[in-house]
Design a protein around this motif. Structure first.
Motif, mmCIF file in Angstrom:
data_model
loop_
_atom_site.group_PDB
_atom_site.id
_atom_site.type_symbol
_atom_site.label_atom_id
_atom_site.label_comp_id
_atom_site.label_asym_id
_atom_site.label_seq_id
_atom_site.Cartn_x
_atom_site.Cartn_y
_atom_site.Cartn_z
ATOM 1 N N THR A 101 -0.799 -4.145 -5.524
ATOM 2 C CA THR A 101 -0.118 -2.882 -5.235
ATOM 3 C C THR A 101 -1.098 -1.726 -5.351
ATOM 4 O OG1 THR A 101 1.951 -3.783 -6.112
ATOM 5 C CG2 THR A 101 1.802 -1.385 -5.846
ATOM 6 N N ASP A 157 6.391 -4.817 1.528
ATOM 7 C CA ASP A 157 6.873 -3.728 0.687
ATOM 8 C C ASP A 157 7.172 -4.244 -0.710
ATOM 9 O OD1 ASP A 157 9.215 -5.169 0.966
ATOM 10 O OD2 ASP A 157 10.067 -3.813 2.451
ATOM 11 N N ASP A 158 7.606 -3.344 -1.584
ATOM 12 C CA ASP A 158 7.840 -3.712 -2.983
ATOM 13 C C ASP A 158 8.914 -4.778 -3.130
ATOM 14 O OD1 ASP A 158 5.938 -2.039 -4.155
ATOM 15 O OD2 ASP A 158 7.265 -0.303 -4.077
ATOM 16 N N ASN A 202 0.843 -1.204 0.000
ATOM 17 C CA ASN A 202 0.000 0.000 0.000
ATOM 18 C C ASN A 202 0.876 1.250 0.000
ATOM 19 O OD1 ASN A 202 -2.054 1.846 0.222
ATOM 20 N ND2 ASN A 202 -2.392 1.521 2.404
ATOM 21 N N HIS A 203 0.887 1.968 -1.142
ATOM 22 C CA HIS A 203 1.619 3.237 -1.256
ATOM 23 C C HIS A 203 0.679 4.442 -1.185
ATOM 24 C CE1 HIS A 203 5.325 1.214 -2.154
ATOM 25 N NE2 HIS A 203 4.850 0.651 -3.259
ATOM 26 N N ASP A 204 -0.583 4.221 -0.913
ATOM 27 C CA ASP A 204 -1.570 5.309 -1.006
ATOM 28 C C ASP A 204 -1.269 6.418 -0.004
ATOM 29 O OD1 ASP A 204 -4.023 6.563 -1.876
ATOM 30 O OD2 ASP A 204 -4.854 5.944 0.053
ATOM 31 N N GLU A 205 -1.393 7.648 -0.478
ATOM 32 C CA GLU A 205 -1.250 8.829 0.371
ATOM 33 C C GLU A 205 -2.635 9.432 0.578
ATOM 34 O OE1 GLU A 205 1.466 11.412 -1.560
ATOM 35 O OE2 GLU A 205 3.198 10.071 -1.297
ATOM 36 N N LYS A 231 0.263 5.483 -4.945
ATOM 37 C CA LYS A 231 0.191 6.579 -3.969
ATOM 38 C C LYS A 231 -0.960 7.547 -4.249
ATOM 39 C CE LYS A 231 3.486 9.652 -6.321
ATOM 40 N NZ LYS A 231 4.759 10.390 -6.181
#
Length: 716
Positions: free
Chosen positions: A114, A96-97, A62-65, A117
């Motif tokens: 994935t 993580d990635d 999860n890269h969401d901002e 962001k």
């Protein structure tokens, strides 16, 4: 002894007695367990593979901002990941990635999800001018297994559903957050529209009054123009009379001079004085009273006109100034009229009228002053006329009053010398008054025209304000109605509404004759394959037919049945063992248990008859034939895919393959279905059984016809 040997049951028991000793019996047990091993063990491995999907590791990155919408934090990525863990379709592991990529290559993860962001930002972008589609990336590696890849691929639908619910939830949270603001704005707009409605109503009342006042002003201006015209005519008449008065005074002044110069002769002869003075006195007595009356009337009239037009609040100047002030007040109250051409022309006309009215006031006042002076002077002339009448009456006293007459004549001459210039001044003033009255007439005419334009403009203004007032009232009403229709929700009601609207439909599926688990759906095919394979493998131990049976004296039917019964018995027992293991060990629990037992028995008999017929007629080649038919049946019988999905060749031959109908029969007895189809399948199996046994009789009959070669074996 021969009769007992020819008994089919005796021959069958004799065949089974061959399995004496440990190894033969173990081999027989193995044959009996072949359907169980093939059908149940393989079926057990595939009984419920989807029931353990929660053990399949799936990486979640999860890269969401999070973003903010209407002062509210939106973290759609966190909500999405939380929903994955809540549903637990797979074994979701947050990472993580780097770990996700390595785990996908090493086989530790079968799927990588994935979240970018800008996920939250894109989800709520539909509320702006540039909506964007939110994205979720899925990665899989078919090197870890194609089947597991297809299984994890089904996660795309559930993931898309979770994303849609998250997106719609975020959208409706923002919408309901805006409802209060929208409702407050509409309430404020409704209040403003109400005030506008009240203001326009007041303005409409003022415009109505202006419309009526403008009409009255136009009528007053017309009356002013008419009065000015009459004033002009009266002033001209007064001027002409004043000119006549001046001329008469000039003549009177000359006669008075003559009287003064001839007074010395009065004493010389009363008759001569009477003859000379009587005509003069007669003229004076006749002319002076009329002139006096005309001057007095002109003075009263000009004073009246001056009082009406040049003094006080009723003066022309005061009225025009009031009109200018009213126009300025109207423009100030309605700034939009400042640029109106008609209003500009009206304002300019009022200015010109005001200037002209001021000049008229001054001229009227001056004329009134001059006429007043002339009146005073002419009143003196009236006294002189009275004296002339007295003198005429007292002619007889001329002799005694000659000196007094001479003195009076001198005074008369001097008075007439003063009155004559005043009369000329009066004539000149009345001429000026006539010119001023003419200008007043022209100005009043222009004022009347301007007032008529003002009346027309005020009528248009009044109609327009009436329409604006109606529109403002309707706007206020509609805004109030719209604000009343917006829901006023509590926080709990908002949450419930968001939940319902984000997933407005609960899709349910009603399954008839459910199989419940994957294994129940595969069992009909595995059972059919197992019973068919038994027919192939049984002949590794069981002989299809013995020479002793063929050489017996029993008829062909009894010999064929005797040869088939051992295989039939083994097949039925093996089928029952298979069914019992699936029923008890795996929990098969058929919907129609007795029909299931009956169909397993019937299929075991039918397939064993096919196997016995082929082995008896073809020998060892029958094994290959049975395998070929098995392969064709696996591809055409619809055990895994419906016939409509099969290539045309396989869907066509599937109609004549026995397993097509055994699979259908087992499905109905296990999960339920149409009894008419089950009856059809059972009848076909009976037909297959009877047909194979009939053909077996023919094969036995042919083999009982021995040739010389048959009686002399190669190694005999």
């Amino acid at each position: 002894m021969l009769d007992s040997a020819n008994n089919p049951l005796t021959l069958a028991r004799f065949e089974l007695k061959r399995f004496r000793g440990f190894l033969p019996r173990i081999a027989l047990v193995f044959i009996l367990l072949i359907p169980l091993l093939y059908g149940c063990i393989y079926l057990a491995g595939n009984w419920d593979p989807y029931g353990r999907l929660d053990q399949v590791p799936v990486a979640v990155v999860n890269h969401d901002e999070p973003t903010t919408v209407n002062d509210k934090r939106v973290a759609a990525g966190e909500d999405f990941v939380a929903s994955l863990h809540r549903e637990a379709t797979f074994k979701f592991l947050d990472t993580d990635d780097a770990d996700a990529a390595a785990g996908l290559q090493e086989g530790r993860y079968y799927l990588v999800i994935t979240v970018p962001k800008d996920f939250s930002t894109d989800l709520v972008s539909g509320q702006g001018d540039d909506p964007q589609r939110a994205k979720i990336m899925l990665q899989r590696n078919d090197a870890n297994g194609f089947v597991i890849g297809t299984i994890t691929n089904s996660a795309q639908t559930s993931i898309a559903k979770a994303i849609d619910e998250t997106a719609v939830r975020s959208y409706f949270e923002a919408v309901f957050a805006n409802l209060a603001t929208i409702r407050e704005g509409m309430d404020a707009a409704a209040d403003g529209a109400g005030k506008l409605d009240a203001g326009l109503a007041t303005a409409h009342e003022g415009s109505t009054q202006l419309r009526a006042g403008a009409g009255k002003a136009a009528d007053g201006a017309d009356a002013l123009a008419s009065g000015a015209s009459r004033l002009n005519a009266g002033a001209i008449t007064a001027r002409d009379g004043a000119n006549q008065l001046a001329s008469g005074l000039d003549q009177l002044h000359a006669g008075a001079g003559t009287l003064a110069s001839g007074s010395a002769q009065v004493a010389g002869g009363t008759q001569q004085v009477a003859d000379t003075v009587d005509p003069v006195l007669t003229v004076a007595a006749e002319k002076l009273p009329g002139a006096e009356q005309r001057v007095k009337a002109a003075s009263e009239r000009i004073n009246t006109v001056a009082g009406k037009l040049a003094t006080g609040s009723g003066s022309i100047s005061a009225q025009t100034k009031a009109a200018v002030a009213d126009a300025d007040a109207l423009i100030a109250a309605h700034p939009e009229l400042a640029g109106d051409p008609a209003m500009q022309r009206l304002r300019n006309a009022l200015d010109r009228t005001n200037t002209t009215a001021g000049a008229i006031d001054a001229d009227v006042k001056a004329a009134a002053s001059d006429v007043s002076a002339a009146n005073t002077a002419i009143q003196g002339a009236g006294d002189l006329a009275a004296k002339a009448r007295d003198a005429k009456a007292k002619v007889d006293q001329l002799n005694s009053g000659a000196h007094q007459v001479s003195s009076g004549a001198a005074q008369l001459r001097d008075g007439l010398g003063t009155a004559a210039p005043s009369a000329h001044t009066l004539a000149t003033g009345l001429g000026t008054l006539a010119d001023g009255a003419s200008q007043l007439n022209s100005g009043a005419t222009e004022l009347a025209a301007g007032n008529r334009q003002l009346a027309g403009g005020s009528a248009t203004l009044d109609d327009g304000l009436a329409q604006l007032a109606t529109g403002a009232h309707e706007l206020s009403t509609r805004l109030a109605d719209g604000a009343a229709k917006l829901p006023h929700l509590t926080d709990d009601e908002t949450d419930r509404a968001v939940q319902v609207l984000s997933a407005p439909v609960d899709v349910t599926m009603e399954v008839e004759n459910p199989a419940h688990v994957y294994g129940r759906g595969l069992a009909p095919m595995f059972f059919s394959i197992a019973l068919w394979v038994l027919g192939i493998s049984a002949f590794f131990l069981v002989r299809p037919i013995t020479g002793r049976v063929i050489a017996g004296r029993a008829n062909d039917v009894r010999i064929a049945i005797t040869a088939w019964l051992p295989l039939a018995g083994i097949s039925v027992i093996a089928g029952w063992l298979m069914l019992a293991a699936a029923w008890i060990g795996l929990g098969l629990d058929p919907v129609h248990p007795w029909l299931m037992i009956g169909m397993v028995t019937l299929v075991s008999l039918a397939f064993s008859s096919v196997a016995h017929l082929l082995r008896t007629s073809l020998g060892l080649v029958a094994t290959a034939a049975m395998l070929i038919v098995l392969i064709l049946q696996l591809s055409s019988s619809g055990g895994t895919y419906p016939p409509e999905l099969l290539p045309p060749f396989f869907s066509t031959i599937g109609h004549v393959m026995p397993m097509t109908y055994t699979i259908d029969a087992f499905r109905i007895t296990i999960s339920g279905g149409l009894m008419t189809k089950l009856a059809r399948d059972a009848i076909l199996m009976v037909v297959l059984l009877v047909s194979c046994l009939a053909l077996l009789v023919l094969v036995v009959h042919r083999r009982r016809q021995f040739t010389e070669k048959d009686l002399h074996p190669p190694f005999g």
